[in-house]
Design a protein around this motif. Structure first.
Motif, PDB file in Angstrom:
ATOM      1  N   VAL A 294       1.767  18.431 -13.966  1.00  0.00           N
ATOM      2  CA  VAL A 294       2.591  17.713 -13.004  1.00  0.00           C
ATOM      3  C   VAL A 294       1.870  17.630 -11.664  1.00  0.00           C
ATOM      4  N   HIS A 295       1.896  16.478 -11.054  1.00  0.00           N
ATOM      5  CA  HIS A 295       1.285  16.151  -9.762  1.00  0.00           C
ATOM      6  C   HIS A 295      -0.223  15.938  -9.830  1.00  0.00           C
ATOM      7  N   PHE A 296      -0.791  15.805 -11.038  1.00  0.00           N
ATOM      8  CA  PHE A 296      -2.214  15.487 -11.119  1.00  0.00           C
ATOM      9  C   PHE A 296      -2.490  14.157 -10.428  1.00  0.00           C
ATOM     10  N   GLU A 297      -1.539  13.215 -10.531  1.00  0.00           N
ATOM     11  CA  GLU A 297      -1.740  11.900  -9.947  1.00  0.00           C
ATOM     12  C   GLU A 297      -1.741  11.944  -8.429  1.00  0.00           C
ATOM     13  N   MET A 298      -0.997  12.878  -7.851  1.00  0.00           N
ATOM     14  CA  MET A 298      -1.011  13.022  -6.397  1.00  0.00           C
ATOM     15  C   MET A 298      -2.394  13.477  -5.943  1.00  0.00           C
ATOM     16  N   SER A 299      -2.971  14.422  -6.641  1.00  0.00           N
ATOM     17  CA  SER A 299      -4.319  14.886  -6.319  1.00  0.00           C
ATOM     18  C   SER A 299      -5.322  13.743  -6.441  1.00  0.00           C
ATOM     19  N   PHE A 300      -5.234  13.018  -7.527  1.00  0.00           N
ATOM     20  CA  PHE A 300      -6.173  11.937  -7.822  1.00  0.00           C
ATOM     21  C   PHE A 300      -6.076  10.823  -6.784  1.00  0.00           C
ATOM     22  N   THR A 301      -4.862  10.344  -6.515  1.00  0.00           N
ATOM     23  CA  THR A 301      -4.707   9.212  -5.601  1.00  0.00           C
ATOM     24  C   THR A 301      -4.979   9.598  -4.151  1.00  0.00           C
ATOM     25  N   LEU A 302      -4.595  10.797  -3.735  1.00  0.00           N
ATOM     26  CA  LEU A 302      -4.890  11.211  -2.357  1.00  0.00           C
ATOM     27  C   LEU A 302      -6.394  11.400  -2.149  1.00  0.00           C
ATOM     28  N   THR A 303      -7.089  11.846  -3.177  1.00  0.00           N
ATOM     29  CA  THR A 303      -8.547  11.977  -3.086  1.00  0.00           C
ATOM     30  C   THR A 303      -9.195  10.600  -2.942  1.00  0.00           C
ATOM     31  N   LEU A 304      -8.731   9.639  -3.717  1.00  0.00           N
ATOM     32  CA  LEU A 304      -9.265   8.279  -3.600  1.00  0.00           C
ATOM     33  C   LEU A 304      -8.922   7.663  -2.244  1.00  0.00           C
ATOM     34  N   LYS A 305      -7.727   7.902  -1.774  1.00  0.00           N
ATOM     35  CA  LYS A 305      -7.313   7.368  -0.469  1.00  0.00           C
ATOM     36  C   LYS A 305      -8.190   7.957   0.641  1.00  0.00           C
ATOM     37  N   ARG A 306      -8.459   9.257   0.564  1.00  0.00           N
ATOM     38  CA  ARG A 306      -9.324   9.903   1.553  1.00  0.00           C
ATOM     39  C   ARG A 306     -10.728   9.306   1.537  1.00  0.00           C
ATOM     40  N   ALA A 307     -11.163   8.840   0.365  1.00  0.00           N
ATOM     41  CA  ALA A 307     -12.487   8.228   0.231  1.00  0.00           C
ATOM     42  C   ALA A 307     -12.492   6.768   0.701  1.00  0.00           C
ATOM     43  N   GLY A 308     -11.335   6.269   1.160  1.00  0.00           N
ATOM     44  CA  GLY A 308     -11.279   4.926   1.719  1.00  0.00           C
ATOM     45  C   GLY A 308     -10.703   3.853   0.816  1.00  0.00           C
ATOM     46  N   TRP A 309     -10.285   4.211  -0.383  1.00  0.00           N
ATOM     47  CA  TRP A 309      -9.691   3.237  -1.292  1.00  0.00           C
ATOM     48  C   TRP A 309      -8.219   3.053  -0.962  1.00  0.00           C
TER      49      TRP A 309
ATOM     50  N   GLU B 195       0.842  -1.194   0.000  1.00  0.00           N
ATOM     51  CA  GLU B 195       0.000   0.000   0.000  1.00  0.00           C
ATOM     52  C   GLU B 195       0.876   1.241   0.000  1.00  0.00           C
ATOM     53  N   VAL B 196       0.490   2.209  -0.807  1.00  0.00           N
ATOM     54  CA  VAL B 196       1.202   3.481  -0.901  1.00  0.00           C
ATOM     55  C   VAL B 196       0.187   4.616  -0.788  1.00  0.00           C
ATOM     56  N   ASP B 197       0.694   5.826  -0.684  1.00  0.00           N
ATOM     57  CA  ASP B 197      -0.163   7.009  -0.631  1.00  0.00           C
ATOM     58  C   ASP B 197      -0.390   7.589  -2.021  1.00  0.00           C
ATOM     59  N   VAL B 198       0.646   7.509  -2.870  1.00  0.00           N
ATOM     60  CA  VAL B 198       0.626   8.155  -4.181  1.00  0.00           C
ATOM     61  C   VAL B 198       1.152   7.186  -5.225  1.00  0.00           C
ATOM     62  N   LEU B 199       0.506   7.129  -6.372  1.00  0.00           N
ATOM     63  CA  LEU B 199       1.006   6.378  -7.518  1.00  0.00           C
ATOM     64  C   LEU B 199       1.428   7.360  -8.592  1.00  0.00           C
ATOM     65  N   LYS B 200       2.460   7.013  -9.309  1.00  0.00           N
ATOM     66  CA  LYS B 200       2.906   7.841 -10.418  1.00  0.00           C
ATOM     67  C   LYS B 200       1.959   7.634 -11.594  1.00  0.00           C
ATOM     68  N   GLY B 201       1.736   8.662 -12.361  1.00  0.00           N
ATOM     69  CA  GLY B 201       0.754   8.629 -13.446  1.00  0.00           C
ATOM     70  C   GLY B 201       0.904   7.478 -14.413  1.00  0.00           C
ATOM     71  N   VAL B 202       2.127   7.122 -14.796  1.00  0.00           N
ATOM     72  CA  VAL B 202       2.308   6.039 -15.761  1.00  0.00           C
ATOM     73  C   VAL B 202       2.035   4.677 -15.145  1.00  0.00           C
ATOM     74  N   ASN B 203       1.895   4.609 -13.829  1.00  0.00           N
ATOM     75  CA  ASN B 203       1.675   3.335 -13.148  1.00  0.00           C
ATOM     76  C   ASN B 203       0.243   3.180 -12.634  1.00  0.00           C
ATOM     77  N   MET B 204      -0.669   4.053 -13.028  1.00  0.00           N
ATOM     78  CA  MET B 204      -1.996   4.040 -12.435  1.00  0.00           C
ATOM     79  C   MET B 204      -2.983   3.195 -13.231  1.00  0.00           C
ATOM     80  N   SER B 205      -3.775   2.459 -12.489  1.00  0.00           N
ATOM     81  CA  SER B 205      -4.900   1.720 -13.028  1.00  0.00           C
ATOM     82  C   SER B 205      -5.912   1.625 -11.890  1.00  0.00           C
ATOM     83  N   PHE B 206      -7.181   1.937 -12.160  1.00  0.00           N
ATOM     84  CA  PHE B 206      -8.176   2.018 -11.091  1.00  0.00           C
ATOM     85  C   PHE B 206      -9.416   1.199 -11.414  1.00  0.00           C
TER      86      PHE B 206
END
Length: 181
Positions: free
Chosen positions: A55-70, A23-34
């Motif tokens: 730049v850093h769009f993926e940090m916003s996206f993944t932290l938002t999902l993490k906050r939602a419990g994913w 488990e991580v907090d942030v995924l890099k954009g080229v490594n993302m699949s949801f």
């Protein structure tokens, strides 16, 4: 890899991963699949600055999902063949561009201020201005790099501080807008 430290420093290094999935907090954009149910109606943040890839769009996206419990799972055994393409914006590889750095630091600042607790926001702002990273400079990084980079690192510090200020202003504007409702 992919960890958000208590002070707001983000550790990427996804390209150096070994070992078991974790488990991580942030995924890099080229490594993302949801999972589609995780994304739902979530959209990419249109406040991100940049004319090409934000730049850093993926940090916003993944932290938002993490906050939602994913959970964000990083699996080093999944290889991604990434071929750097020509860029058609201000963010050119291996060449400093002040606008590209301002955009990067703005986006980083905005995302982290939205996802950190009030105390951690203060710590992050102090740490980022006083210390920073090799990419998003603070005063200590400027001092460390000045002997090798001279005037260039001074330009990088100025762009970093400007991006930090713009990201802070964007965050405060959004915060004020939410309080007025």
């Amino acid at each position: 890899m992919g960890k958000l430290q208590w002070c707001g420093r983000v550790i990427g290094n996804h390209h150096l991963g070994v070992g078991a999935p974790r488990e991580v907090d942030v995924l890099k954009g080229v490594n993302m699949s949801f999972r589609t149910q995780a994304i739902g109606k979530l959209r990419f943040d249109d406040r991100m600055r940049g004319t090409g890839a934000q730049v850093h769009f993926e940090m916003s996206f993944t932290l938002t999902l993490k906050r939602a419990g994913w959970k964000m799972i990083y699996d080093p055994s999944i290889a991604v063949d990434h071929y750097p393409a020509q860029r058609f914006d201000e963010d050119q590889r291996h060449n400093f561009n002040d606008i590209a750095l301002i955009n990067l630091v703005h986006n980083e600042t905005l995302v982290l201020l939205e996802h950190l607790s009030p105390f951690r926001r203060i710590v992050f702002l102090c740490w980022s201005v006083l210390v920073g990273t090799r990419e998003s400079l603070g005063i200590c990084q400027w001092l460390r790099l000045f002997p090798k980079q001279g005037e260039l690192v001074t330009k990088k510090l100025q762009a970093s501080l400007q991006g930090r200020w713009l990201g802070y202003q964007q965050y405060k504007q959004m915060e004020k807008h939410h309080l007025s409702y």
